[in-house]
Design a protein around this motif. Structure first.
Motif, mmCIF file in Angstrom:
data_model
loop_
_atom_site.group_PDB
_atom_site.id
_atom_site.type_symbol
_atom_site.label_atom_id
_atom_site.label_comp_id
_atom_site.label_asym_id
_atom_site.label_seq_id
_atom_site.Cartn_x
_atom_site.Cartn_y
_atom_site.Cartn_z
ATOM 1 N N ALA A 65 4.681 25.820 -41.909
ATOM 2 C CA ALA A 65 5.911 25.198 -41.497
ATOM 3 C C ALA A 65 7.024 25.760 -42.273
ATOM 4 O O ALA A 65 8.223 26.003 -41.533
ATOM 5 C CB ALA A 65 5.963 23.745 -41.714
ATOM 6 N N GLU A 66 7.036 25.943 -43.452
ATOM 7 C CA GLU A 66 8.306 26.152 -44.233
ATOM 8 C C GLU A 66 8.484 27.899 -44.128
ATOM 9 O O GLU A 66 9.618 28.318 -44.137
ATOM 10 C CB GLU A 66 7.707 26.215 -45.966
ATOM 11 C CG GLU A 66 7.335 24.556 -46.258
ATOM 12 C CD GLU A 66 8.717 23.645 -46.388
ATOM 13 O OE1 GLU A 66 9.941 24.259 -46.066
ATOM 14 O OE2 GLU A 66 8.432 22.425 -46.794
ATOM 15 N N VAL A 67 7.515 28.545 -43.614
ATOM 16 C CA VAL A 67 7.488 29.843 -43.483
ATOM 17 C C VAL A 67 8.211 30.124 -42.270
ATOM 18 O O VAL A 67 9.323 30.923 -42.221
ATOM 19 C CB VAL A 67 6.404 30.413 -43.208
ATOM 20 C CG1 VAL A 67 6.278 32.064 -42.835
ATOM 21 C CG2 VAL A 67 5.459 30.665 -44.546
ATOM 22 N N LEU A 86 1.286 15.320 -43.899
ATOM 23 C CA LEU A 86 1.768 16.173 -44.915
ATOM 24 C C LEU A 86 3.024 16.492 -44.853
ATOM 25 O O LEU A 86 3.794 16.584 -43.760
ATOM 26 C CB LEU A 86 0.694 17.483 -44.920
ATOM 27 C CG LEU A 86 -0.687 17.112 -45.083
ATOM 28 C CD1 LEU A 86 -1.311 18.440 -44.814
ATOM 29 C CD2 LEU A 86 -1.092 16.504 -46.416
ATOM 30 N N HIS A 87 3.721 17.025 -46.030
ATOM 31 C CA HIS A 87 5.055 17.353 -45.869
ATOM 32 C C HIS A 87 5.606 18.453 -44.933
ATOM 33 O O HIS A 87 6.604 18.190 -44.262
ATOM 34 C CB HIS A 87 5.333 17.706 -47.503
ATOM 35 C CG HIS A 87 6.816 18.239 -47.543
ATOM 36 N ND1 HIS A 87 7.733 17.821 -47.574
ATOM 37 C CD2 HIS A 87 7.205 19.672 -47.787
ATOM 38 C CE1 HIS A 87 8.908 18.319 -47.529
ATOM 39 N NE2 HIS A 87 8.584 19.563 -47.760
ATOM 40 N N GLY A 88 4.413 19.506 -44.823
ATOM 41 C CA GLY A 88 4.849 20.455 -43.873
ATOM 42 C C GLY A 88 4.781 20.124 -42.563
ATOM 43 O O GLY A 88 5.493 20.486 -41.642
ATOM 44 N N ALA A 105 5.579 16.943 -41.578
ATOM 45 C CA ALA A 105 6.636 16.085 -41.113
ATOM 46 C C ALA A 105 7.867 17.109 -40.920
ATOM 47 O O ALA A 105 8.704 16.723 -40.056
ATOM 48 C CB ALA A 105 6.908 15.189 -42.472
ATOM 49 N N VAL A 106 7.889 18.284 -41.579
ATOM 50 C CA VAL A 106 8.925 19.472 -41.639
ATOM 51 C C VAL A 106 8.853 19.959 -40.402
ATOM 52 O O VAL A 106 10.026 20.262 -39.518
ATOM 53 C CB VAL A 106 8.707 20.459 -42.900
ATOM 54 C CG1 VAL A 106 9.722 21.390 -42.431
ATOM 55 C CG2 VAL A 106 9.266 19.522 -44.030
ATOM 56 N N ALA A 107 7.728 20.247 -39.812
ATOM 57 C CA ALA A 107 7.591 20.715 -38.252
ATOM 58 C C ALA A 107 8.206 19.874 -37.315
ATOM 59 O O ALA A 107 9.077 20.157 -36.270
ATOM 60 C CB ALA A 107 6.035 21.041 -38.271
ATOM 61 N N GLY A 114 15.387 20.604 -41.176
ATOM 62 C CA GLY A 114 14.027 19.862 -40.668
ATOM 63 C C GLY A 114 13.621 18.930 -41.753
ATOM 64 O O GLY A 114 12.682 17.807 -41.607
ATOM 65 N N HIS A 115 14.214 18.764 -42.897
ATOM 66 C CA HIS A 115 13.955 17.904 -44.019
ATOM 67 C C HIS A 115 14.550 16.696 -44.079
ATOM 68 O O HIS A 115 13.932 15.734 -44.549
ATOM 69 C CB HIS A 115 14.116 18.416 -45.596
ATOM 70 C CG HIS A 115 12.869 19.630 -45.573
ATOM 71 N ND1 HIS A 115 12.849 20.689 -44.960
ATOM 72 C CD2 HIS A 115 12.195 19.781 -46.651
ATOM 73 C CE1 HIS A 115 12.251 21.689 -45.490
ATOM 74 N NE2 HIS A 115 11.424 20.847 -46.595
ATOM 75 N N THR A 116 15.590 16.316 -43.483
ATOM 76 C CA THR A 116 16.342 15.034 -43.211
ATOM 77 C C THR A 116 15.545 14.177 -42.558
ATOM 78 O O THR A 116 15.026 13.012 -42.983
ATOM 79 C CB THR A 116 17.641 15.100 -43.034
ATOM 80 O OG1 THR A 116 18.470 16.241 -43.602
ATOM 81 C CG2 THR A 116 18.500 13.772 -43.028
ATOM 82 N N VAL A 151 5.265 29.811 -51.098
ATOM 83 C CA VAL A 151 6.454 30.181 -50.502
ATOM 84 C C VAL A 151 7.734 29.416 -50.647
ATOM 85 O O VAL A 151 9.022 29.709 -50.233
ATOM 86 C CB VAL A 151 6.268 30.070 -48.854
ATOM 87 C CG1 VAL A 151 5.052 31.168 -48.377
ATOM 88 C CG2 VAL A 151 6.039 28.905 -48.224
ATOM 89 N N ASP A 152 7.567 28.358 -51.429
ATOM 90 C CA ASP A 152 8.670 27.288 -51.511
ATOM 91 C C ASP A 152 9.056 26.797 -52.962
ATOM 92 O O ASP A 152 9.715 27.290 -53.671
ATOM 93 C CB ASP A 152 8.536 26.305 -50.297
ATOM 94 C CG ASP A 152 9.984 25.435 -50.443
ATOM 95 O OD1 ASP A 152 10.624 25.711 -51.055
ATOM 96 O OD2 ASP A 152 9.984 24.472 -49.308
ATOM 97 N N SER A 153 7.811 25.749 -53.149
ATOM 98 C CA SER A 153 8.457 25.214 -54.384
ATOM 99 C C SER A 153 8.227 25.817 -55.779
ATOM 100 O O SER A 153 8.942 25.480 -56.763
ATOM 101 C CB SER A 153 7.390 23.811 -54.508
ATOM 102 O OG SER A 153 6.259 24.063 -54.729
HETATM 103 ZN ZN ZN Z 1 9.855 21.492 -47.885
#
Ligand code: ZN
Ligand code: NAD
Length: 351
Positions: free
Chosen positions: A178-180, A258-260, A262-264, A241-243, A130-132
């Motif tokens: 989370a990215e979704v 996990l990245h997601g 942390a993004v949540a 949410g990424h900063t 969905v993202d990278s």
């Molecule tokens: Zn991300």
């Protein structure tokens, strides 16, 4: 889903069991030489399916050790060595079979080899699907920081075989969700509503819901990238949410969050900050938090992490300009914008 970028346009194909149907992806490979890059977890699961479809090509495989800490220049050199060993010419293709680590690293190698050869993304994590894998950002980490070296290099095609999600650990799967949620939050209120309705189906990984979530997410990202490929404006909204998230990832230590995940937490903080600054409502923040919780994602900062340290990390974010912290703020479900925020505002929300 099409990513429209003039002569670099490409198609994202999404379906079940695509790896075992080479007729549906072989046309993305133009020349005779193919280098497959994968990792030590994905190779035993899916490499054979892909290799069965590669007869007729001169191909080689590089398997990097799984994990973010191997997204390095040293591993990229292995890819260059294999390309040299293959006698890869300018019409060679690099295929990335794996998660975002493999995709970023293989794409970066393809961007550099003879100043740029074709590459095809075959993402096997939800996050990569969905993202990278979409959008052409490639790169590797340095000890000094994540993704510090990289290039824009669009893939020639993205092949999403949703069956590969069957083996993805639950935690990795949820992190991808989370990215979704991010796409719904920043650009698509209707999709956000759909996610609220389908949250349980998504947690149960019902194939129809998962496929729909992937397709809509890819379309969101494709449209934003088509309008702003080089992140001169709108594409920055994808950092909602990424900063906060990157600061949390760094401070918690890679592998802890996990990245997601942390993004949540980062989206929750960004939404709270936005409400605090009067840009969105507390009702919207509550909707976001309850959706993330239903998707079994974390929404609170681990208690051993200090606000001051987080703010320090946020100062180093690539999106900052002239020492000011720029964050993506929420303007309510489906809308977002980039704003400069003062330390004081950050501190009061974090505390
Ligand atoms: Zn991300
Ligand atoms: P990852 O590639 O490390 O994959 C996570 C784990 O899952 C790994 O251990 C991997 O071996 C394993 N795995 C992969 N597919 C599997 C499958 N089908 N079954 C079982 N296990 C499987 O991590 P990720 O979350 O996919 O990606 C994170 C990376 O993506 C980060 O390096 C991040 O910087 C990058 N990223 C890049 C962009 C971009 O635009 N280029 C966007 C977001 C994230």
């Amino acid at each position: 889903v099409d990513v429209v970028l003039g002569d670099r346009s490409y198609r994202i194909r999404i379906g079940r069991d695509l790896l075992r149907q080479p007729a549906r992806w072989r046309d993305a490979v133009r020349g005779r030489h193919v280098l497959v890059v994968t990792d030590s977890t994905v190779a035993p699961l899916y490499l054979a399916r892909l290799e069965d479809g590669l007869d007729g090509f001169d191909h080689a495989v590089v398997t990097i050790p799984a994990g973010e800490r191997h997204k390095t220049l040293a591993q990229t050199e292995q890819v260059f060595a294999a390309l040299a060993g293959l006698g890869a010419s300018r019409d060679a293709t690099v295929i990335a079979l794996g998660g975002g680590v493999v995709g970023d690293l293989a794409g970066f190698a393809a961007a550099c080899w003879m100043r740029g050869i074709d590459f095809v993304q075959m993402p096997t994590t939800l996050l990569a699907m969905v993202d990278s894998s979409v959008g052409g950002k490639t790169g590797v980490n340095l000890p000094a920081g994540k993704n510090l070296i990289g290039a824009f290099h669009q893939p020639r095609s993205v092949i999403i075989d949703t069956d590969t999600l069957d083996t993805l650990p639950a935690r990795e799967y949820r992190a991808g969700l989370a990215e979704v949620v991010k796409y719904g939050a920043i650009s698509d209120a209707a999709f956000f509503g759909w996610l609220e309705q389908q949250a349980d189906a998504l947690v149960r990984r019902e194939p129809a819901a998962v496929a729909e979530a992937i397709a809509v997410s890819c379309k969101s990202k494709a449209d934003i990238v088509a309008r702003d490929e080089r992140e001169e404006g709108e594409r920055a909204l994808l950092n909602f949410g990424h900063t906060f998230g990157h600061a949390l990832e760094t401070e918690a230590g890679y592998g802890t969050l996990l990245h997601g995940e942390a993004v949540a937490i980062g989206m929750t903080l960004a939404a709270s900050l936005s409400a605090h600054m009067g840009k969105s409502s507390h009702t919207d923040t509550d909707r976001l938090i309850s959706l993330l919780k239903r998707l079994e994602l974390p929404t609170v900062v681990p208690h051993d992490i200090s606000p001051a340290r987080l703010i320090q990390h946020m100062r180093l974010d690539k999106k900052n300009l002239s020492g000011k912290i720029r964050a993506v703020l929420w303007h309510g479900v489906g809308r977002a914008g980039v704003t400069i925020v003062e330390d004081e505002q950050l501190r009061s929300v974090l505390e």
